[in-house]
Design a protein around this motif. Structure first.
Motif, PDB file in Angstrom:
ATOM      1  N   GLY A   1       0.786  -1.230   0.000  1.00 59.59           N
ATOM      2  CA  GLY A   1       0.000   0.000   0.000  1.00 59.59           C
ATOM      3  C   GLY A   1       0.813   1.272   0.000  1.00 59.59           C
ATOM      4  N   GLY A   2       1.361   1.630  -1.149  1.00 60.76           N
ATOM      5  CA  GLY A   2       2.168   2.843  -1.254  1.00 60.76           C
ATOM      6  C   GLY A   2       1.414   4.100  -0.849  1.00 60.76           C
ATOM      7  N   VAL A   3       0.100   4.130  -1.069  1.00 59.74           N
ATOM      8  CA  VAL A   3      -0.730   5.276  -0.681  1.00 59.74           C
ATOM      9  C   VAL A   3      -1.694   4.889   0.433  1.00 59.74           C
ATOM     10  CG1 VAL A   3      -2.521   6.892  -1.453  1.00 59.74           C
ATOM     11  CG2 VAL A   3      -0.562   6.420  -2.932  1.00 59.74           C
ATOM     12  N   LEU A   4      -2.514   3.855   0.209  1.00 61.97           N
ATOM     13  CA  LEU A   4      -3.602   3.530   1.138  1.00 61.97           C
ATOM     14  C   LEU A   4      -3.671   2.039   1.414  1.00 61.97           C
ATOM     15  CD1 LEU A   4      -6.346   4.257   2.599  1.00 61.97           C
ATOM     16  CD2 LEU A   4      -7.433   3.877   0.375  1.00 61.97           C
ATOM     17  N   VAL A   5      -3.827   1.689   2.695  1.00 62.51           N
ATOM     18  CA  VAL A   5      -4.119   0.319   3.108  1.00 62.51           C
ATOM     19  C   VAL A   5      -5.416   0.343   3.896  1.00 62.51           C
ATOM     20  CG1 VAL A   5      -3.448  -1.583   4.637  1.00 62.51           C
ATOM     21  CG2 VAL A   5      -1.731  -0.480   3.193  1.00 62.51           C
ATOM     22  N   VAL A   6      -6.350  -0.540   3.513  1.00 63.65           N
ATOM     23  CA  VAL A   6      -7.583  -0.727   4.284  1.00 63.65           C
ATOM     24  C   VAL A   6      -7.670  -2.205   4.642  1.00 63.65           C
ATOM     25  CG1 VAL A   6     -10.097  -0.575   4.325  1.00 63.65           C
ATOM     26  CG2 VAL A   6      -8.768   1.169   3.138  1.00 63.65           C
ATOM     27  N   ILE A   7      -7.732  -2.477   5.942  1.00 63.47           N
ATOM     28  CA  ILE A   7      -7.866  -3.836   6.451  1.00 63.47           C
ATOM     29  C   ILE A   7      -9.156  -3.893   7.252  1.00 63.47           C
ATOM     30  CG2 ILE A   7      -6.880  -5.620   7.925  1.00 63.47           C
ATOM     31  CD1 ILE A   7      -4.119  -4.236   7.416  1.00 63.47           C
ATOM     32  N   CYS A   8     -10.014  -4.826   6.897  1.00 58.19           N
ATOM     33  CA  CYS A   8     -11.295  -4.998   7.582  1.00 58.19           C
ATOM     34  C   CYS A   8     -11.437  -6.462   7.961  1.00 58.19           C
ATOM     35  CB  CYS A   8     -12.439  -4.619   6.650  1.00 58.19           C
ATOM     36  SG  CYS A   8     -13.318  -3.157   7.116  1.00 58.19           S
ATOM     37  N   SER A   9     -11.782  -6.741   9.219  1.00 57.18           N
ATOM     38  CA  SER A   9     -12.010  -8.143   9.572  1.00 57.18           C
ATOM     39  C   SER A   9     -13.382  -8.564   9.057  1.00 57.18           C
ATOM     40  CB  SER A   9     -11.843  -8.352  11.070  1.00 57.18           C
ATOM     41  OG  SER A   9     -12.806  -7.622  11.800  1.00 57.18           O
ATOM     42  N   THR A  10     -14.193  -9.223   9.813  1.00 58.32           N
ATOM     43  CA  THR A  10     -15.459  -9.758   9.313  1.00 58.32           C
ATOM     44  C   THR A  10     -16.588  -8.738   9.339  1.00 58.32           C
ATOM     45  OG1 THR A  10     -15.991 -10.600  11.502  1.00 58.32           O
ATOM     46  CG2 THR A  10     -14.879 -12.107   9.992  1.00 58.32           C
ATOM     47  N   ASN A  11     -17.516  -8.902   8.386  1.00 61.59           N
ATOM     48  CA  ASN A  11     -18.741  -8.100   8.303  1.00 61.59           C
ATOM     49  C   ASN A  11     -18.497  -6.599   8.248  1.00 61.59           C
ATOM     50  OD1 ASN A  11     -20.406 -10.427   8.403  1.00 61.59           O
ATOM     51  ND2 ASN A  11     -20.062 -10.515  10.599  1.00 61.59           N
ATOM     52  N   CYS A  12     -17.579  -6.196   7.420  1.00 64.73           N
ATOM     53  CA  CYS A  12     -17.275  -4.772   7.258  1.00 64.73           C
ATOM     54  C   CYS A  12     -17.796  -4.273   5.912  1.00 64.73           C
ATOM     55  CB  CYS A  12     -15.768  -4.536   7.306  1.00 64.73           C
ATOM     56  SG  CYS A  12     -15.026  -4.892   8.900  1.00 64.73           S
ATOM     57  N   THR A  13     -18.024  -2.975   5.843  1.00 66.63           N
ATOM     58  CA  THR A  13     -18.414  -2.333   4.598  1.00 66.63           C
ATOM     59  C   THR A  13     -17.379  -1.266   4.275  1.00 66.63           C
ATOM     60  OG1 THR A  13     -20.742  -2.665   5.115  1.00 66.63           O
ATOM     61  CG2 THR A  13     -20.222  -1.036   3.439  1.00 66.63           C
ATOM     62  N   GLN A  14     -16.884  -1.290   3.028  1.00 63.88           N
ATOM     63  CA  GLN A  14     -15.889  -0.317   2.595  1.00 63.88           C
ATOM     64  C   GLN A  14     -16.363   0.354   1.315  1.00 63.88           C
ATOM     65  OE1 GLN A  14     -12.003  -2.177   2.124  1.00 63.88           O
ATOM     66  NE2 GLN A  14     -12.740  -3.893   3.327  1.00 63.88           N
ATOM     67  N   THR A  15     -16.340   1.683   1.295  1.00 68.32           N
ATOM     68  CA  THR A  15     -16.629   2.443   0.088  1.00 68.32           C
ATOM     69  C   THR A  15     -15.469   3.404  -0.116  1.00 68.32           C
ATOM     70  OG1 THR A  15     -18.998   2.312   0.535  1.00 68.32           O
ATOM     71  CG2 THR A  15     -18.271   3.957  -1.069  1.00 68.32           C
TER      72      THR A  15
END
Length: 181
Positions: free
Chosen positions: A125-139
Motif C-alpha cells: 500500500g504505497g498510498v492507502l491500506v484498508v484492512i477490515c475483519s469480518t462483516n465490514c463495509t468499505q466504500t
C-alpha cells in the motif's frame, strides 16, 4: 512522538472529529509506531470523521504503519480528503494512510482532487491500506486524483485492501490519473 508524530488520540465510544484545513505537515515522525502526523485508536463502536482540505503532507514517516495517518480499532470512519498533496511520505505499511477496522466496521473514503506523489512502503500500500475483519463495509472513491511515483515493495503501489468473511467493498476510480506507480 512515539505514536502519532503530532497527534495521538485514544477514543472509547462516542465520536471524534478532526479537521485539517489549509495547513502544512512536514518532516513529522512516529518514531516507534503508527501515524507520522496522526494516530487514532478507537473502541466501543466509535464514529470517526476526519477531513483534510487544501493541506500539504510532505516527508512524514511512521516506523510502522500510516506514513501520515493511521486509524485502528472498532469503529466506523469517514475520511473526506479534498485538494491535498501527499508527497514523499513513508512507512512499512500504508505510505500515506492505514485504516484497520475490526468486526462490523464501516469505512468510507472520499478523495477528490488530491495529489499523491513519491509515497513509499517496504510492504504493502504505497498510498492507502484498508484492512477490515469480518462483516465490514468499505466504500473507497477517488475522483480526479493524481497518483505518481508511489512505490510498494510488496503489493499495491497505490492501494492494498484486505477484508474478511461477510465484508462488502466498493472501489471506484473516476477521472483519476496514474503514472509510474
Amino acid at each position: 512522538g512515539i505514536s502519532g508524530g503530532i497527534i495521538d488520540i485514544n477514543q472509547s465510544g462516542g465520536s471524534a472529529i478532526v479537521i485539517m484545513h489549509s495547513s502544512q505537515f512536514t518532516n513529522n515522525t512516529a518514531t516507534a509506531s503508527d501515524g507520522g502526523v496522526m494516530s487514532l485508536s478507537a473502541s466501543n463502536n466509535c464514529q470517526l470523521n476526519v477531513t483534510a482540505i487544501n493541506t500539504t503532507f510532505t516527508q512524514n514517516t511512521a516506523a510502522q504503519q500510516g506514513g501520515v495517518l493511521a486509524f485502528q480499532g472498532s469503529y466506523s470512519i469517514i475520511l473526506d480528503l479534498r485538494n491535498n498533496s501527499y508527497i514523499n511520505n513513508s512507512a512499512i505499511l500504508g505510505g500515506v494512510i492505514l485504516v484497520n477496522v475490526k468486526q462490523n466496521g464501516h469505512v468510507q473514503v472520499q478523495s477528490v482532487r488530491n495529489r499523491f506523489d513519491g509515497n513509499q512502503v517496504t510492504a504493502n500500500g504505497g498510498v492507502l491500506v484498508v484492512i477490515c475483519s469480518t462483516n465490514c463495509t468499505q466504500t473507497l472513491t477517488f475522483d480526479t486524483d493524481e497518483f505518481e511515483n508511489n512505490r510498494a515493495t510488496g503489493s499495491g503501489s497505490v492501494t492494498y485492501i484486505s477484508y474478511g468473511t461477510g465484508s462488502n467493498q466498493l472501489l471506484n476510480f473516476s477521472n483519476s490519473h496514474m503514472y509510474h506507480n
